[in-house]
Design a protein around this motif. Structure first.
Motif, mmCIF file in Angstrom:
data_model
loop_
_atom_site.group_PDB
_atom_site.id
_atom_site.type_symbol
_atom_site.label_atom_id
_atom_site.label_comp_id
_atom_site.label_asym_id
_atom_site.label_seq_id
_atom_site.Cartn_x
_atom_site.Cartn_y
_atom_site.Cartn_z
ATOM 1 N N LYS A 62 -56.531 40.398 33.774
ATOM 2 C CA LYS A 62 -56.483 41.901 33.945
ATOM 3 C C LYS A 62 -56.621 42.465 32.529
ATOM 4 C CE LYS A 62 -55.592 40.893 38.082
ATOM 5 N NZ LYS A 62 -56.598 40.916 39.163
ATOM 6 N N SER A 63 -57.286 43.896 32.286
ATOM 7 C CA SER A 63 -57.341 44.359 31.087
ATOM 8 C C SER A 63 -55.987 45.250 31.001
ATOM 9 C CB SER A 63 -58.535 45.360 31.051
ATOM 10 O OG SER A 63 -58.582 46.045 29.944
ATOM 11 N N ILE A 64 -55.285 44.957 30.159
ATOM 12 C CA ILE A 64 -54.027 45.918 29.827
ATOM 13 C C ILE A 64 -53.926 46.866 28.520
ATOM 14 C CG2 ILE A 64 -51.413 45.623 29.461
ATOM 15 C CD1 ILE A 64 -52.324 44.318 31.955
ATOM 16 N N GLU A 65 -53.755 48.108 29.011
ATOM 17 C CA GLU A 65 -53.779 49.057 28.037
ATOM 18 C C GLU A 65 -52.132 49.452 27.992
ATOM 19 O OE1 GLU A 65 -57.869 51.306 27.682
ATOM 20 O OE2 GLU A 65 -56.600 51.944 29.439
ATOM 21 N N ILE A 66 -51.921 49.456 26.755
ATOM 22 C CA ILE A 66 -50.347 49.966 26.375
ATOM 23 C C ILE A 66 -50.525 51.292 25.901
ATOM 24 C CG2 ILE A 66 -48.211 49.776 25.351
ATOM 25 C CD1 ILE A 66 -48.767 46.789 25.543
ATOM 26 N N VAL A 67 -50.137 52.448 26.434
ATOM 27 C CA VAL A 67 -50.478 53.638 26.080
ATOM 28 C C VAL A 67 -49.115 54.582 25.827
ATOM 29 C CG1 VAL A 67 -52.481 53.665 27.237
ATOM 30 C CG2 VAL A 67 -50.570 54.587 28.701
ATOM 31 N N ASP A 68 -49.137 55.632 25.084
ATOM 32 C CA ASP A 68 -48.097 56.669 25.065
ATOM 33 C C ASP A 68 -47.795 57.354 26.424
ATOM 34 O OD1 ASP A 68 -46.422 58.903 24.811
ATOM 35 O OD2 ASP A 68 -47.577 59.830 23.068
ATOM 36 N N LEU A 76 -52.063 52.483 22.388
ATOM 37 C CA LEU A 76 -51.129 51.651 21.400
ATOM 38 C C LEU A 76 -51.786 50.350 21.307
ATOM 39 C CD1 LEU A 76 -47.770 53.107 22.826
ATOM 40 C CD2 LEU A 76 -48.905 54.002 21.002
ATOM 41 N N ALA A 77 -52.112 49.586 22.477
ATOM 42 C CA ALA A 77 -52.422 48.283 22.191
ATOM 43 C C ALA A 77 -53.319 47.900 23.533
ATOM 44 C CB ALA A 77 -51.281 47.264 22.063
ATOM 45 N N GLN A 78 -54.046 47.000 23.118
ATOM 46 C CA GLN A 78 -54.802 46.282 24.314
ATOM 47 C C GLN A 78 -54.816 44.940 24.461
ATOM 48 O OE1 GLN A 78 -58.728 48.632 23.120
ATOM 49 N NE2 GLN A 78 -58.692 49.252 25.356
ATOM 50 N N HIS A 88 -46.398 43.475 20.115
ATOM 51 C CA HIS A 88 -45.633 43.652 19.156
ATOM 52 C C HIS A 88 -46.520 44.756 18.205
ATOM 53 C CE1 HIS A 88 -43.422 40.208 19.873
ATOM 54 N NE2 HIS A 88 -42.276 40.569 19.191
ATOM 55 N N ILE A 89 -46.204 46.079 18.313
ATOM 56 C CA ILE A 89 -47.109 47.071 17.825
ATOM 57 C C ILE A 89 -46.579 47.596 16.326
ATOM 58 C CG2 ILE A 89 -47.957 49.672 18.174
ATOM 59 C CD1 ILE A 89 -47.525 48.779 21.515
ATOM 60 N N THR A 91 -45.449 50.288 13.998
ATOM 61 C CA THR A 91 -45.492 51.864 14.119
ATOM 62 C C THR A 91 -45.934 52.530 13.019
ATOM 63 O OG1 THR A 91 -43.043 51.722 13.303
ATOM 64 C CG2 THR A 91 -43.602 51.553 15.811
ATOM 65 N N THR A 92 -46.163 51.808 11.692
ATOM 66 C CA THR A 92 -46.652 52.377 10.608
ATOM 67 C C THR A 92 -48.051 52.907 10.768
ATOM 68 O OG1 THR A 92 -47.313 50.276 9.645
ATOM 69 C CG2 THR A 92 -45.270 51.062 9.166
ATOM 70 N N ASP A 93 -48.897 52.070 11.898
ATOM 71 C CA ASP A 93 -49.951 52.659 11.912
ATOM 72 C C ASP A 93 -50.236 53.900 13.123
ATOM 73 O OD1 ASP A 93 -51.160 50.675 10.152
ATOM 74 O OD2 ASP A 93 -51.202 48.943 11.987
ATOM 75 N N LEU A 94 -49.050 53.908 13.492
ATOM 76 C CA LEU A 94 -49.104 55.250 14.761
ATOM 77 C C LEU A 94 -49.085 56.573 14.271
ATOM 78 C CD1 LEU A 94 -46.883 53.215 17.604
ATOM 79 C CD2 LEU A 94 -49.624 53.387 17.272
#
Length: 760
Positions: A62-68, A76-78, A88-89, A91-94
């Protein structure tokens, strides 16, 4: 049209059913680790069922998208996953920490799962917007469009018609939004990089208009940066202050230059420049380009800009405020000294143009009707005033070639001829909708009627038809919707603008008879040292006029005079000890308005001998009554020599000194301003004023207000006026009468050495 969405902080997502998703997507952990600047999200997929519209093999990843969760378009991540997922995202890039995360499987946003982020900071979450518009001068295809917020860059590419759409997000609605675009000119390889400093993100969220990035917005950006000392403003206050110093004429000229370079094959970037923005940021290079360009080409480009609705902001009826402050542009570091007002009544589309002509004391109240026509604000005067004027050029009053030829055939006139001018309409084109200052082009229409002209050969020339004269000028307006006034304070609370005490300001009185004719100055708005007493009475030091005062519920200072005149004063802005005050005067049908600086008086300040004479040998006090006017500065920022006009005091006398001209450059290319002196003459320090006996026929009075230091230079503020004896001056009636009506002036300590051996 751009679409904008604001996400509250935090926002509990009620758009999705957690119960329906509980057996499908389980977010087991969503936690912010501040020490490691990580957002950890993990979970599993349990018998996840797709919507009927999704057809996937049940055994495929499955294609997973973690979003706000509050801004699902912000990913935020795929990753790909079969049964579980973990991210593990950093946050300095967000740029911000989301309050909630969402998980979307195979793009099925309708069945997004969400979870609160544990240990998220109080100020979690972000504000999002989708901005749309054009990259255009003529439309520029496939330009790269970028916005950087909180260190994060959002990018898209415009389409073949120059249209773009970009999702952006920030945690700080006060942050300034700057849109940058870049494209390559196919013929030359030069970079066409346009910029639009839109204003705060909050402004973006509150408006629905497209945001175009154009030659006009680029010119505005370059001039704002220049007015801000060469650096990009970082907040709304800096941006608004810089806007007050952007000259409309200069903005139109710069936008026209960009248009010629980008659109006209006869023009290109000068040698040494491969970027439009680099070129327009070089003021000297732009000036050289303008001087080498035919005026008709510049004018043609300006006309094309004004006619292009994609390049000008325009008006809609909903944009028209109750009040537009018409304030003059000021040199950076100064506040304007003049202004007027346009009042609008939306209920019946009427209004009033309120002004005050300080040089003759004439109050102006022009009633008009108004309408918005094709994006232009059209003001039609209800009772146009016919003014008699003098001209020496027949072309002023007629375009009829036969009449022009007859004028010259008859020898013209010896001392000109009279005609009557009636202004009846003004049309305002808003070019820039600023954060504080709107830049407009004003087309004024007048009817010119000319009586018969007696020519030198004895013949009479009749001008058959009135001439329609169309003139264009530029103005800067401040909408009452954009201005946040500073309240006067009657109670003198800590931090308030206390009324009680003395002020250098505007007051209602007559300056008496003029020195150079028998005209009596009317009661009007003149400078005054005003004392506001605790018993709500006022008194004028120069005029001797008494009145009463109060502060109304809106923080406006209201002065009521015995003759029925009511003066209402409102602070629009403040810089140091200077306050920019807009004043309206009402007495029945008599109404007018003006804008100038006020200064709160310092009771400890005195113009005594020790203060006035505390100067080194090359220093003098330079009057700055006109130093705020941008046109009085050369391209290097030096005042014109004749504006360096002032006084050098000794304990016994005072010398009037002023600049003449720049000397011819020497072998090293260095020039100096040549100064000359008049005097010395006597001066007298009185308890409440200073008298300079300029000549046997001229007396100048200074009433001290306060002093300060700006950029290391001492300055003091005065109410200033001058009287002259008309008989001694030019053979008129004897007696000292007003020559300069009372006004507020600034004297700045300047050094002649600052104008010596300068590379120009």
């Amino acid at each position: 049209m751009s679409i904008r969405l604001i996400a509250s902080l935090p926002l509990i997502m009620m758009l999705f059913s957690s119960l329906a998703l509980a057996d499908n997507i389980k977010i087991q952990k969503a936690k912010y680790k501040e020490s490691k600047q990580l957002l950890v999200v993990k979970g599993k997929l349990d018998k996840y069922q797709h919507n009927k519209s999704h057809h996937h093999n049940k055994h495929s990843a499955k294609s997973i998208e973690i979003v706000d969760a509050n801004n699902p378009s912000f990913v935020l991540a795929q990753q790909q996953a079969h049964k579980s997922f973990k991210a593990h995202i950093s946050t300095t890039d967000l740029g911000y920490i989301p309050c909630q995360v969402g998980v979307i499987v195979d793009g099925d946003i309708d069945n997004m799962a969400y979870a609160q982020v544990r240990k998220a900071p109080d100020q979690c979450g972000g504000y999002s917007a989708t901005i749309t518009g054009l990259i255009t001068d003529e439309p520029i295809p496939f330009a790269t469009v970028t916005v950087t917020l909180n260190g994060q860059t959002f990018t898209t590419t415009a389409d073949a018609n120059g249209a773009y759409s970009l999702d952006i997000l920030t945690t700080d609605v006060a942050q300034l939004l700057v849109i940058e675009s870049s494209a390559t000119q196919a013929e030359t390889g030069d970079e066409i990089n346009f910029v639009n400093m839109v204003g705060s993100f909050e402004k973006v969220l509150s408006e629905t208009d497209p945001i175009n990035v154009t030659n006009v917005t680029t010119a505005s950006y370059a001039l704002v940066v220049e007015a801000n000392g060469g650096t990009e403003p970082t907040n709304v206050a800096e941006l608004q202050a810089a806007e007050t110093s952007v000259d409309a004429t200069e903005l139109f000229e710069l936008a026209a230059v960009i248009k010629l370079i980008v659109d006209d094959p006869n023009y290109s970037l000068p040698a040494g420049y491969d970027s439009v923005l680099d070129f327009v940021n070089d003021q000297a290079a732009v000036e050289t380009f303008v001087q080498a360009t035919p005026t008709e080409d510049i004018d043609g480009a300006v006309a094309a800009i004004l006619a292009d609705s994609d390049l000008v902001a325009g008006f809609s009826a909903d944009d028209i405020p109750e009040l537009y402050y018409v304030t003059a542009v000021a040199q950076p570091g100064y506040m304007a000294r003049t202004g007027s007002a346009l009042e609008f009544d939306a209920s019946n589309n009427t209004g009033n143009a309120l002004e005050f002509q300080s040089y003759n004391g004439i109050a102006i109240n022009e009633v008009f009707t108004w309408a918005v026509d094709n994006g232009r604000l059209v003001v039609t005067l209800s009772s146009p005033e016919q003014l008699e004027q003098l001209s020496h050029e027949i072309e002023t009053v007629t375009d009829n070639q036969a009449e022009i030829d007859a004028f010259y055939a008859g020898g013209g006139t010896e001392s000109g001829f009279n005609y009557y001018s009636t202004e009846f309409q003004r049309a305002y084109t808003r070019v820039v909708d600023g954060n504080l200052v709107d830049v407009v082009s004003v087309e004024t229409r007048r009817e010119l009627v000319t009586p018969d002209i007696l020519l030198l050969d004895g013949s009479t020339l009749s001008i058959a038809d009135p001439k329609l004269a169309i003139e264009n000028s530029n103005q800067t307006l401040r909408s009452s919707l954009d201005v946040t006034p500073i309240a006067f304070d009657a109670s003198c609370a800590v931090g308030g603008t206390c009324v009680e005490g003395a002020w250098g300001g505007i007051y209602h009185f007559s300056e008496g008879k003029r020195a150079y004719d028998d005209f009596i100055f009317p009661e009007s708005a003149y400078g005054e040292l005003i004392t506001f007493a605790g018993d709500n009475s006022t008194s004028g030091e120069v005029s001797g006029v008494d009145a009463s005062w109060q502060v109304d519920a809106e923080g406006k200072l209201v002065i009521s005079y015995a003759n029925g005149m009511v003066q209402t004063n409102q602070i629009l802005e403040q810089s140091g000890i200077e306050y920019g005050v807009f004043s309206t005067f009402d007495n029945g049908a008599e109404r007018y308005a003006t804008y100038t600086i006020w200064v709160k008086a310092d009771p400890s300040f005195a113009l005594d001998v020790s203060y006035l004479t505390n100067l080194s040998g090359d220093h003098f006090w330079a009057g700055e009554i006109n130093a705020w006017i941008p046109s009085l500065y050369d391209e290097l920022g030096y005042l014109q020599p004749n504006q360096l006009w002032g006084w050098a005091f000794t304990p016994n006398d005072v010398t009037n000194t002023w600049g003449l001209q720049w000397s011819t450059p020497d072998a090293n290319g260095l020039s100096s301003i040549e100064f000359t002196d008049a005097g010395p003459v006597n001066y007298v320090v009185n308890p409440s004023s200073l008298l300079i006996e300029r000549s046997p026929f001229a007396k100048r009075y200074w009433y001290p207000i306060a002093s300060t230091v700006i950029e290391g230079q001492r300055m003091f503020y005065i109410v200033e006026r001058e009287e002259r004896d008309a008989e001694l001056w030019f053979g008129g009636e004897p007696g000292f009468n007003t020559f300069i009506p009372a006004r507020i002036n600034i004297e700045r300590e300047r050094s002649k050495l600052d104008y010596t051996n300068i590379a120009r």
